[in-house]
Design a protein around this motif. Sequence first.
Motif, PDB file in Angstrom:
ATOM      1  N   GLU A  86     -18.493   3.537   9.167  1.00 28.77           N
ATOM      2  CA  GLU A  86     -18.936   2.220   8.681  1.00 28.77           C
ATOM      3  C   GLU A  86     -18.068   1.738   7.528  1.00 28.77           C
ATOM      4  O   GLU A  86     -17.700   0.557   7.447  1.00 28.77           O
ATOM      5  N   VAL A  87     -17.709   2.663   6.609  1.00 33.05           N
ATOM      6  CA  VAL A  87     -16.848   2.297   5.471  1.00 33.05           C
ATOM      7  C   VAL A  87     -15.475   1.865   5.983  1.00 33.05           C
ATOM      8  O   VAL A  87     -14.921   0.849   5.537  1.00 33.05           O
ATOM      9  N   VAL A  88     -14.922   2.621   6.906  1.00 31.14           N
ATOM     10  CA  VAL A  88     -13.581   2.314   7.440  1.00 31.14           C
ATOM     11  C   VAL A  88     -13.571   0.923   8.068  1.00 31.14           C
ATOM     12  O   VAL A  88     -12.673   0.113   7.796  1.00 31.14           O
ATOM     13  N   GLU A  89     -14.573   0.636   8.904  1.00 27.38           N
ATOM     14  CA  GLU A  89     -14.600  -0.668   9.585  1.00 27.38           C
ATOM     15  C   GLU A  89     -14.768  -1.803   8.577  1.00 27.38           C
ATOM     16  O   GLU A  89     -14.121  -2.851   8.698  1.00 27.38           O
ATOM     17  N   GLU A  90     -15.619  -1.587   7.583  1.00 26.62           N
ATOM     18  CA  GLU A  90     -15.821  -2.627   6.563  1.00 26.62           C
ATOM     19  C   GLU A  90     -14.538  -2.850   5.760  1.00 26.62           C
ATOM     20  O   GLU A  90     -14.191  -3.990   5.426  1.00 26.62           O
ATOM     21  N   TYR A  91     -13.840  -1.761   5.466  1.00 31.07           N
ATOM     22  CA  TYR A  91     -12.612  -1.867   4.672  1.00 31.07           C
ATOM     23  C   TYR A  91     -11.512  -2.587   5.461  1.00 31.07           C
ATOM     24  O   TYR A  91     -10.776  -3.417   4.901  1.00 31.07           O
ATOM     25  N   LEU A  92     -11.393  -2.288   6.765  1.00 33.36           N
ATOM     26  CA  LEU A  92     -10.401  -2.983   7.589  1.00 33.36           C
ATOM     27  C   LEU A  92     -10.695  -4.475   7.645  1.00 33.36           C
ATOM     28  O   LEU A  92      -9.781  -5.311   7.583  1.00 33.36           O
ATOM     29  N   GLY A  93     -12.001  -4.817   7.730  1.00 34.52           N
ATOM     30  CA  GLY A  93     -12.386  -6.228   7.696  1.00 34.52           C
ATOM     31  C   GLY A  93     -12.023  -6.877   6.374  1.00 34.52           C
ATOM     32  O   GLY A  93     -11.542  -8.017   6.334  1.00 34.52           O
ATOM     33  N   PHE A  94     -12.237  -6.142   5.283  1.00 33.42           N
ATOM     34  CA  PHE A  94     -11.887  -6.667   3.951  1.00 33.42           C
ATOM     35  C   PHE A  94     -10.379  -6.911   3.840  1.00 33.42           C
ATOM     36  O   PHE A  94      -9.937  -7.944   3.321  1.00 33.42           O
ATOM     37  N   LEU A  95      -9.560  -5.963   4.319  1.00 36.96           N
ATOM     38  CA  LEU A  95      -8.102  -6.134   4.258  1.00 36.96           C
ATOM     39  C   LEU A  95      -7.663  -7.387   5.003  1.00 36.96           C
ATOM     40  O   LEU A  95      -6.821  -8.161   4.518  1.00 36.96           O
ATOM     41  N   GLY A  96      -8.231  -7.568   6.204  1.00 31.27           N
ATOM     42  CA  GLY A  96      -7.883  -8.759   6.984  1.00 31.27           C
ATOM     43  C   GLY A  96      -8.230 -10.034   6.250  1.00 31.27           C
ATOM     44  O   GLY A  96      -7.421 -10.979   6.182  1.00 31.27           O
ATOM     45  N   ASN A  97      -9.456 -10.103   5.675  1.00 29.02           N
ATOM     46  CA  ASN A  97      -9.864 -11.295   4.914  1.00 29.02           C
ATOM     47  C   ASN A  97      -8.973 -11.519   3.700  1.00 29.02           C
ATOM     48  O   ASN A  97      -8.593 -12.646   3.375  1.00 29.02           O
ATOM     49  N   LEU A  98      -8.641 -10.433   3.006  1.00 26.62           N
ATOM     50  CA  LEU A  98      -7.875 -10.543   1.764  1.00 26.62           C
ATOM     51  C   LEU A  98      -6.478 -11.109   2.021  1.00 26.62           C
ATOM     52  O   LEU A  98      -6.066 -12.067   1.373  1.00 26.62           O
ATOM     53  N   VAL A  99      -5.735 -10.518   2.973  1.00 29.73           N
ATOM     54  CA  VAL A  99      -4.339 -10.948   3.175  1.00 29.73           C
ATOM     55  C   VAL A  99      -4.260 -12.319   3.817  1.00 29.73           C
ATOM     56  O   VAL A  99      -3.280 -13.056   3.612  1.00 29.73           O
ATOM     57  N   SER A 100      -5.290 -12.689   4.584  1.00 31.51           N
ATOM     58  CA  SER A 100      -5.248 -14.022   5.203  1.00 31.51           C
ATOM     59  C   SER A 100      -5.564 -15.113   4.178  1.00 31.51           C
ATOM     60  O   SER A 100      -5.024 -16.214   4.245  1.00 31.51           O
ATOM     61  N   ALA A 101      -6.418 -14.793   3.195  1.00 33.90           N
ATOM     62  CA  ALA A 101      -6.805 -15.792   2.186  1.00 33.90           C
ATOM     63  C   ALA A 101      -5.880 -15.773   0.973  1.00 33.90           C
ATOM     64  O   ALA A 101      -5.636 -16.810   0.355  1.00 33.90           O
ATOM     65  N   GLN A 102      -5.378 -14.575   0.627  1.00 32.15           N
ATOM     66  CA  GLN A 102      -4.554 -14.433  -0.586  1.00 32.15           C
ATOM     67  C   GLN A 102      -3.302 -13.597  -0.234  1.00 32.15           C
ATOM     68  O   GLN A 102      -3.259 -12.394  -0.455  1.00 32.15           O
ATOM     69  N   THR A 103      -2.286 -14.251   0.303  1.00 34.70           N
ATOM     70  CA  THR A 103      -1.074 -13.514   0.713  1.00 34.70           C
ATOM     71  C   THR A 103      -0.331 -12.922  -0.479  1.00 34.70           C
ATOM     72  O   THR A 103       0.552 -12.086  -0.306  1.00 34.70           O
ATOM     73  N   VAL A 104      -0.702 -13.345  -1.690  1.00 32.76           N
ATOM     74  CA  VAL A 104      -0.066 -12.786  -2.883  1.00 32.76           C
ATOM     75  C   VAL A 104      -0.330 -11.280  -2.976  1.00 32.76           C
ATOM     76  O   VAL A 104       0.439 -10.546  -3.607  1.00 32.76           O
ATOM     77  N   HIS A 105      -1.390 -10.809  -2.328  1.00 34.40           N
ATOM     78  CA  HIS A 105      -1.720  -9.382  -2.373  1.00 34.40           C
ATOM     79  C   HIS A 105      -1.160  -8.600  -1.174  1.00 34.40           C
ATOM     80  O   HIS A 105      -1.535  -7.436  -0.986  1.00 34.40           O
ATOM     81  N   LEU A 106      -0.318  -9.244  -0.384  1.00 30.83           N
ATOM     82  CA  LEU A 106       0.208  -8.575   0.826  1.00 30.83           C
ATOM     83  C   LEU A 106       0.981  -7.310   0.478  1.00 30.83           C
ATOM     84  O   LEU A 106       0.761  -6.246   1.073  1.00 30.83           O
ATOM     85  N   ARG A 107       1.886  -7.417  -0.481  1.00 32.00           N
ATOM     86  CA  ARG A 107       2.719  -6.263  -0.815  1.00 32.00           C
ATOM     87  C   ARG A 107       1.880  -5.071  -1.309  1.00 32.00           C
ATOM     88  O   ARG A 107       2.068  -3.944  -0.824  1.00 32.00           O
ATOM     89  N   PRO A 108       0.943  -5.246  -2.258  1.00 31.54           N
ATOM     90  CA  PRO A 108       0.104  -4.093  -2.664  1.00 31.54           C
ATOM     91  C   PRO A 108      -0.689  -3.495  -1.497  1.00 31.54           C
ATOM     92  O   PRO A 108      -0.862  -2.276  -1.431  1.00 31.54           O
ATOM     93  N   CYS A 109      -1.160  -4.348  -0.578  1.00 30.93           N
ATOM     94  CA  CYS A 109      -1.892  -3.829   0.585  1.00 30.93           C
ATOM     95  C   CYS A 109      -0.986  -2.955   1.450  1.00 30.93           C
ATOM     96  O   CYS A 109      -1.382  -1.870   1.896  1.00 30.93           O
ATOM     97  N   LEU A 110       0.239  -3.424   1.702  1.00 26.63           N
ATOM     98  CA  LEU A 110       1.183  -2.655   2.509  1.00 26.63           C
ATOM     99  C   LEU A 110       1.559  -1.348   1.819  1.00 26.63           C
ATOM    100  O   LEU A 110       1.676  -0.302   2.462  1.00 26.63           O
TER     101      LEU A 110
END
Length: 612
Positions: A86-110
Amino acid sequence: DEFISSPPRKTVRFGGTLTEILLKYEKGDTTDFELLKHQLSDPDIKDAQIINWLHEFRASVAYLTKELAQLVNILLKLPWLRRSREVVEEYLGFLGNLVSAQTVHLRPCLQMIVSQFVPPRITIREDDVDISDSDDDDENLSENFNTCHRALQTVARYVPSTPQFLMPILVEYFPFINKSERTLECYVHNLLRVTVYLPTLRLQILELIIEKLLKLDVSTPQQDIEDAEETANNCASEEKSTEEGLFDMEEDEDRKGNKVVSSSSERMAHPLAERLDILMTILFSYIKDVCHVDGKLNISNTKDLYRDLVSVFDKLILPTHASCHVQYFMFYICSFKLGLAEAFLDHLWKKLQDPNNPSVIRQTAGSYIGSFLARAKFIPVVTVKACLDLLVNWLHKYIDNQDTGANAYCDVALHGPFYSTCQAVFYTLIFRHKQLLDGNLRKGLAYLQSLNFERIVMCQLNPLKICIPSVVNLFAAITRKYQLVFCYTIIERNNRQFIPVVRSGTGGDLVQTCTNPLDSFFPFDPYILKRSKKTIDPMYQFWEELSAEDLENLKKPIKKGTSEDEDDDFLKGETPQNDGVVGIAPNSYESNTRSPVSSIGSPADCYVPYPL
């Protein structure tokens, strides 16, 4: 107790929702914000707490601007991989929302995802001292890597420009070559997995991996690897003899089982060679998997990968002098289909004959052609003859243009590509002459006579003086046996022209010689890495010993350039059937650049410098 210790499942914390906390922070009230950071950083944070927070963050990504990079970094450090599904799926959803809304955080996510491409380190401390630091090779590691690739694919789906941001990070996070074998193995394996779903990065990733493999390869000369193996074998023999009669080892052996024994026997004694062996095995497996679909060769996939590998070969391998193993990725992919081997030979041929290429690149291309034709079992005689025709015709045209002009004299600096091509032809003939003559001796001899070796050998450029003596020896013996050309008059004249040069050194006077003025090497000399050689050996032509009668012809000519410790298989002349005969054969780079102290020849400074 469980009820008391479990966190309350609620969304309102510290006096309000996440949105309220962030709005307060914007107005200067940081109290709740600091408490939020503290809870997210808690190493004992529970799965339910992580899920609740991530759910709120997904709904509030619009607020996670550049100014809140510190908070985002804390979120990216959450231990999400080793948590519940459940944590993994929620976290993957959060990553998708974050990079699509705030691309400034793309590099730290990668960076966060790529940092998970290696096993985590476990450090055991005792009295403030690290007493153990090793890879955490748990059973979930493979599943964790799968999840990382899902995360990367999720990010790439939302942000199309992901590949251009990802590549510098992959370079930056590549482990140092002195890291553990397991760390390097996992990272390289994961890089190659990235090429499957981000194919635009495949060429760059292959370049990165092969560049690192080359550094390992040139850091471990073949002689060092063999010395380490010999030392390890001697130590093992001594330990075995010491233990005999002292201990009953049966119980230990039963406990360890055969698996450990076999795996330890496959380990390379040299630590860098061990790393290289593991990584080459992965690269070979990758090439095989990409080129084969459902066990059958996929022509389209194979051609695409071949183009990428040739590009890497041109950029990295061809300009690198005396690498021992990495270049075998071309040898391997060419074994899948004759058309690929012929395309590779044609590619090298164009490099060799193009006067616009640097001389040193043309010479190396010649070395690759000769070594490939000699060593690749999968190349049929008809292809060998076609290549010999091309090479020999080019030599004759070169002689036509150069043999009567102002430059018609023996000089490596002027005629390097010519000498390299001569050596490639001689080397190929040494390995392939039996096949060329097989079946119809008269027809085979007529073909060899049509090559007109006599004109090449007798020309003013004097290739027999420049080529490696061991190649010249065998070429002279074979051509004499079949009455193609008599080389020994020229060889003896060349020997008389070698003048000993005595130089003073710290250890007294020293006679220095040069038996390899071309500074050439044979790129497909025997492959000695234990695991990965299993892939190469079935398609590799080892040196087959000449008969005692043939070897008699080698006793009279030049003896310079031959030494007892030469490491190429067909220099040692070792065969089980003929133990009493020692043959001479073309040598690899190492033994030809180290001449015996007592030998006589041209000065050592006549080497052609080879830029790296």
